[in-house]
Enzyme design. Sequence first.
Site, PDB file in Angstrom:
ATOM      1  N   GLY A  72       0.801  -1.221   0.000  1.00 13.33           N
ATOM      2  CA  GLY A  72       0.000   0.000   0.000  1.00 13.33           C
ATOM      3  C   GLY A  72       0.828   1.263   0.000  1.00 13.33           C
ATOM      4  N   GLN A  73       2.150   1.113   0.075  1.00  9.48           N
ATOM      5  CA  GLN A  73       2.974   2.316   0.120  1.00  9.48           C
ATOM      6  C   GLN A  73       2.814   3.108  -1.174  1.00  9.48           C
ATOM      7  OE1 GLN A  73       7.044   1.330   1.254  1.00  9.48           O
ATOM      8  NE2 GLN A  73       6.241  -0.380   2.430  1.00  9.48           N
ATOM      9  N   GLY A  74       2.773   4.413  -1.010  1.00  9.16           N
ATOM     10  CA  GLY A  74       2.488   5.306  -2.136  1.00  9.16           C
ATOM     11  C   GLY A  74       3.206   4.931  -3.413  1.00  9.16           C
TER      12      GLY A  74
END
Lengths: 186, 588
Positions: A72-74
């Site tokens: 989910g990290q940008g």
Amino acid sequence: MGLFDKLAGWLGLKKKEVNVICLGLDNSGKTTIINQLKPSNAQAQDIVPTIGFSIEKFKTSSLSFTVFDMSGQGRYRNLWEHYYKEGQAIIFVIDSSDKLRMVVAKEELDTLLNHPDIKHRRIPILFFANKMDLRDALSSVKVSQLLCLENIKDKPWHICASNAVQGEGLQEGVDWLQDQIRTMRT
Amino acid sequence: MSSVPVEMKDGAVSSSKWLDAHYDPVANLYTFSSCVTLADLHGDGENKLVVGDLGTGAGNMKLKVYRGTGLLSENTLLDLPTGLVSFLMDQHEPRTPAIAVASGPFIYIYKNLRPYFKFTLPTLEINPLEQDVWNQARGDMIDPMTLKEMLEGIRDKADIPLSVRTLRFLMLEPQEMESYVNLHKEQPIRRQTVITCIATLKKNMADDDAVSCLVIGTESQDVYILDPEAFTILSKMSLPSVPTLMDVTGQFDIEFRIIVACRNGNIYILRRDSQKPKYCIELSSHPVGLVRMGKNVVVGCAQETMQSFTQKGKKLWTTYLPAPVTTMALLDLPTRGFQAVLVALANCEVHVYRDKNLVSTIKTQDVVTSICFGRYGREDGTLIMTTKGGGLIVKILKRTAVFDDRDSISGPPVAQSIRLNVPKKTKLYVDQTMRERENAVAMHRAFQMDLSRLRLAAARAYVKALESSLTPMSASLTEPLKMNAVVQGLGPSFKLTLNIQNTAACRPVMNLAISFLYDENLYSMRTAFFKIPLLVPGLNYPIDTFVECLSDKGISDIIKVFVLKEGKSTPLLTAHINMPVSEGLALN
Ligand SMILES: Nc1nc2c(ncn2[C@@H]2O[C@H](COP(=O)(O)OP(=O)(O)O)[C@@H](O)[C@H]2O)c(=O)[nH]1
Ligand SMILES: [Mg+2]
């Protein structure tokens, strides 16, 4: 296909295979949820932040899941869309205690819903309003308001509050998802 | 599987680059950019917002820590904070940063949000004459009046300024002096300065989690560098003026640069191994914001401009802003390789500039007084602003946002750099230019003369029209009217239609009348005077009347129409109607 599998298929014992994509911002609890859904002997003890994505396969009473656990990290979120085509169901996880990033979750959800590979498909979406055990967590009703889920008119969706660490609320969601998948024509 | 298009109310991708994550207009946060920072205080990968709140009025100064949208903790501060930084003091695990709050002559260090250490600036040199005089007072050799006179004498020509104790003494009424002297004479004189700005400087490693020294600027025009563990002074540098804004890069043990904006309107650049500034940038107005972009310095000035310089003082560009600057900050997104300058303006806008190009504008509900951009919680591109009214605004840069230089209108248009295909000069053109060059003065005069005549003629005609209300438009502000007239018929009967319109925005016009003036031998009118109804603005009122021509000689004349206002001797409007020749009489 092995003989045994064929036999099982004819007898109706063969489990239907589905690809589920698990999405959500980093730290929302995706990996923890998927870990909980796996049979207990396959569960990992320590969960580290996912880099890129990881693929998990497991079976429930009636379905055989292949789950794409996306990071989910940008900087990895632009990978999500490459898996939309293969996905037959989506699990979208929200950290209900992260009020600040609710707008970011909404933005990513809107981008997902407007993606050409998703937009015109009647694909079921299961939302987990996760971390309900935390003191400042929002209710699942509030989360669905903030994400404007009532605007999703052409896809079946469902939201459950969950506590992935304790495994609470997950079964309800997965049961709903199985029902949806079983009624889907393939 | 049926597929229905997704119909979503909010589905349309908004063009804004920012997500509105949080807005609390009554957060009760009164602060400036120098007192706001983001730090992973608990070492859990989740950055907290740390604010030195100046409160309102005296008191209420607080060190506040926010997590997400909520206030996590509050510590009371003893004095107004002038600056706040987070820094790693040591190599101990867990590697959680400490907070340094500068106020007055002190730096308060907090570890785990608990007071840990207080650093006091060294005292300044005492004026020896002042010391002498106080020594005499201590020995009761002089009375308070003499003490006052002597101190006043020293004050007027002192190289070293006097202590606060002396200055306060000089303001006292005679009857208060004795007790003041008795109270203070036994204590040694001290002269303190105060901190005006604070920053951090990596000690000997460039890593994000390297140990940092504190760098402080003081009212005594000095810059000190402090050891992060022992809080000893590692270096002291002097400036020609009081530092107000500071940017520090490099590492203390290797090479560093301190860019300081000072109260005299100059920017100085200090380097390792130089006690005095190496370069100086003289600004045309006072600096109110300072940001370093790579090797260049961007300064917001009091005269609504923003200027950029190299570190050697060469000016790169100037941009004019629509309002005064309130504060500035750097927008740095290393993961996307993007840097820009955030400028908060007094007109409730925050502008994002890449070089001199405006790439984005954020409108805020109140004037922004502090800006901080960085990782907040787990989101890298978070913009945190506090407002004049004590509000807190948090915006998050969209993952998909792109800043396009061409978004902006400023800067030269692309067309400017396209070369035009200019034809060769003809002989006629050359002759003409020669003539113009030789007779320039005469041509100019002739032109000016004609221009003046034209202006005079126009002005005369205008005055005449105004004086006699000859225009079909009324010049009066209270009764703005428009009229035109139409004559219908062949004669001898004519129908005269006057179209009157009230051109005011919303005010009706009342008490008007119309009167006609004509040669009574030639024409007759059934009514030569009548009143007009109330005129509603914007509507056209056609008014009909009939004129009979009495002559059969084929001649015609003018009929004058006057629009009159009750109680006014001059008409509001005048129209001259050129009557056509009556042709109908022949039929009779
Ligand atoms: N309190 C609480 N913590 C959770 C819950 N679900 C996950 N976490 C924690 O949240 C953190 C991030 O979880 P992770 O599964 O790695 O999130 P991912 O980035 O979405 O894969 C871990 O420390 C989990 O232990 C929950 O329901 N309640
Ligand atoms: Mg994960």
